[in-house]
Design a protein around this motif. Structure first.
Motif: not given
Lengths: 398, 338
Positions: A149, A154, A160, A173-174, A254-255, A257, B134, B136, B141-146, B170, B187-191
């Motif tokens: 993990y 990671k 992006r 990473i997602r 961000f991601n 979809t 990011l 923001i 503005e966080l819609s869709g974020a992890s 989210f 580590a960038g796993r989440c926004d």
């Protein structure tokens, strides 16, 4: 001595004092033990209930119907913030079953490959397999999970900067994002074709083995099955004019979809479990194969069997008798080890139910009880299935 | 990790009889010779062991204050590091005497868990931290974020509420330990990473490049954090509650660890009662009459503890805000000692 003689005469007359009758004694002692255990459980349970009440801790299973109010990242059934704790339990359970089922299949395949490779006459292949087994099975699973993990998954790039090896497939990473097939009208024929193919394959296998037993003639079942399984659905698609479209994952905000996605937590847990358990399965397979007397291989050779055929028709069927019972243990281990998911954030039963739900409700006794019951049930079912399978595979003595 | 539950389950099922029957925590603590305090597994400034293994922090100092009230010795306390999901079971089963671990006071925790909050030692609210890159400036503005979050917290529930109320999507990434949450975010796993605002300031210091991250302005919840005890032992509740109040009163009256000895000769009756030079306010609680003076001398008043651990001069740099005394526009208010 005198006592024994006296007893002896008693017995011959058919009238033993019930006090000395070993059968009655046995029953009495077993009944006493059962009563003791029941009373112990009763005292424990009533004590727990009484104490929970006197401490004003809510008890009972009514909480399962209350609104959960938290979100879960990976859900196989529709689940939202307004779902109940009971739904959260099902989500966690399905996530555990998902990773266990896929893990068992992959670990078995990898384990068999490595196990057979360990016995290869190719020096390099054998040594690589040995190194794999010795390294992997001697490191704690938790460490390996954390490695997969935190060290591997990671280090993947941000959304992006995703790797896009093929159109529509992105790795970052997602998670791993793939196009999702969307079936349009007329695709029922496609579903039907899959069902027909599976039924046909089963019928052909039965027929082929019966014919071989009767006449000795072989039939290329494997190739026919593959052709049916892939050919028929493809044919159905052609006939209906490809009613399938693909929903591509897209980078939005961000991601990504849309499309299908595999969470990195799931991938890491699966990798860890498969690689770890496969090393044990490899050793079981090696031991099973070596348990088959070398004379069998030589005899097969004398009959003109090629190496592959000897392995498939002579060695493995006999080795399976030795392999299946310990294999069951490994399947149970893998299922139970999946609870280490909690360390890397995969929402399995322990993480969702014995973690979040336990904490939000505070009903530790009930939650832990249900969780233990679930693992016990899964394990006993797996065990029962493997016992059945073992009976099927055991040598039939004629 | 999860194995920690087993002893508690057994304790909860069988051994709780002991705690329920006696429910005299003060006598138990005195008999043991030390206070067992449930602490955070590691939240800089609030409760974490330093490089010498010594526990430091705002919540830790509160545990020490209770130990001083009982034993007049700030070292007679042992800390049990607890994750968010372990904390209540540990308190219920009697593994710890008091839980001082940035825990939010809610109705269900007071009513369903057999626990009771002894007040609010830190008024907090939940916030979000994001990478500056990011681009923001608002949580809306966080819609869709992890979003990385710790399991078993009010934070986890507020997060879901906030996104639902604002019609945003989210993806939660949930970990058991706060360290794991921070590591995953780093580590960038989440926004975004969400926890109490105080926690955001503390955890930001653990990130590889703290300057690359910012805390969004929205505070999405009320998080009154405070010490928790078991129900059914009012005497013990009183001691924990008034340890906090005496520290507030000391700050209000200008009594500090530095001047407490001189203050004992003060003519102010409020101060005399607080420091035990007049009246017998300690004995009915099962303590000595100078317990208040001891707490101030060995640990300090509320303001000193705040400034030492999390205040503007520390790496966390948190201003008093809601935690200022009521006389200075904050919410901290100690009932009178009389």
């Amino acid at each position: 001595m005198a006592v024994q003689n006296e007893l002896g005469t008693d017995t011959s007359s058919g009238r033993v004092s019930p006090f000395y009758d070993p059968r009655i004694r046995g029953i009495v002692f077993q009944a006493a033990l059962v009563i003791f255990v029941v009373v112990l459980v009763y005292i424990g349970a009533s004590n727990a209930i009484e104490n929970l009440q006197s401490q004003n801790i809510a008890s009972g299973f009514g909480f399962l119907g209350n609104t959960a109010g938290f979100a879960i990242s990976q859900t196989l059934i529709p689940y939202s913030v307004t779902s109940t704790y009971g739904d959260a339990f099902v989500v966690g359970l399905l996530n555990t079953l998902l990773v266990a089922a896929i893990g068992i299949v992959l670990a078995t395949i990898l384990g068999f490959i490595i196990g057979i490779a360990r016995l290869s006459s190719n020096w390099l292949v054998a040594k690589v397999a040995t190194a794999y087994v010795e390294i992997v099975r001697n490191l704690p699973l938790l460490l390996q999970l954390l490695f997969w993990y935190f060290a591997v998954v990671k280090s993947l790039p941000s959304p992006r900067e995703s790797y896009g090896p093929l159109a529509g497939i992105y790795l970052n990473i997602r998670g791993l994002f793939m196009p999702k097939p969307v079936f349009g009208p007329g695709s029922w024929l496609f579903d039907a074709a899959i069902v027909v193919a599976i039924v046909a394959i089963v019928v052909i296998w039965r027929w082929a083995s019966q014919r071989q037993a009767a006449t000795g003639q072989q039939f290329p079942t494997l190739w026919t099955s593959l052709a049916l399984f892939f050919g028929l659905p493809l044919f159905a698609l052609v006939v209906t004019g490809f009613p399938v479209t693909f929903e591509m994952p897209e980078l939005k905000g961000f991601n990504f979809t849309g499309g299908m996605r595999m969470e990195p937590e799931f991938v890491a847990l699966l990798l860890g479990l498969v690689i770890y358990t496969a090393s044990f399965i490899a050793e079981i397979v090696r031991a099973g194969i070596q348990a088959v007397s070398h004379g069998q291989t030589e005899a097969a050779g004398a009959l003109g069997f090629r190496r592959g055929l000897t392995l498939r028709l002579v060695v493995i069927p006999q080795a399976m008798r030795v392999i299946i019972p310990p294999l069951t243990n490994q399947y149970l281990n893998l299922t139970k080890n999946s609870s280490l998911a909690v360390a890397i954030g995969y929402p399995d039963l322990v993480s969702v139910f014995a973690g979040t739900v336990l904490n939000q409700t505070g009903q530790a006794v009930e939650v832990i009880f249900i969780t233990m019951l679930v693992y016990l049930t899964i394990s006993l079912l797996t065990s029962a299935f493997m016992n059945w399978f073992n009976l099927r595979m055991a040598l039939v003595e004629r | 990790m999860t194995n920690k539950f087993l002893p508690w389950l057994v304790a909860a099922a069988l051994g709780v009889a002991a705690t329920a029957a006696q429910a005299d925590t003060l006598a138990d603590v005195k008999a043991k010779g030390f206070l067992q305090c449930g602490a955070n597994t590691g939240l800089l400034g609030f409760g974490s062991p330093d490089d010498k293994g010594e526990w430091k922090g705002f919540d830790v100092d509160f545990c020490r204050a209770i130990a001083v009230a009982i034993f007049n010795d700030p070292t007679k306390v042992k800390f049990t590091p607890l994750t968010a999901k372990e904390r209540f079971t540990a308190l219920q089963s009697g593994e710890v005497d008091v839980l001082v671990r940035n825990t939010t006071w809610t109705l269900s925790r007071d009513s369903q868990m057999g626990l009771i909050f002894a007040g609010v030692n830190y008024y907090d609210g939940q916030g979000f931290m994001v990478r500056k890159s990011l681009g923001i400036s608002s949580a809306l503005e966080l819609s869709g974020a992890s979003v990385c979050v710790q399991t078993g917290t009010t934070t986890e529930l507020n997060l879901a509420d906030y996104f639902r109320a604002n019609g945003m999507q989210f993806n939660p990434v949930v970990f058991e330990k706060s360290d794991e949450v921070v590591q995953a975010y780093d580590a960038g796993r989440c926004d975004a990473f969400t926890t109490d605002a105080s926690g955001l300031y503390a955890e930001r210091l653990k990130l590889t490049n703290p300057a690359d991250h910012m805390v969004l302005p929205e505070i999405i919840s009320k998080e009154p954090l405070g010490p928790v005890v078991r129900q059914g032992d009012d005497k013990w509740l009183t001691i924990v509650k008034w340890t906090h109040y005496v520290m507030l009163n000391a700050e209000e009256a200008g009594v500090t660890s530095a001047n407490v000895e001189q203050m004992k000769t003060s003519d102010n009756p409020d101060i005399k009662r607080m420091l035990g030079t007049e009246g017998t306010f300690g004995e009915p609680m099962g303590l000595t009459n100078d317990w208040g003076a001891n707490v101030i001398a060995k640990v300090g008043n509320y303001g000193e503890v705040f400034d030492r651990n999390v205040g503007p001069e520390t790496p966390l740099g948190i201003s008093r805000g809601l935690n200022a005394l009521w006389t200075k526009g904050g919410l901290q208010y100690g009932p009178p000692v009389r």
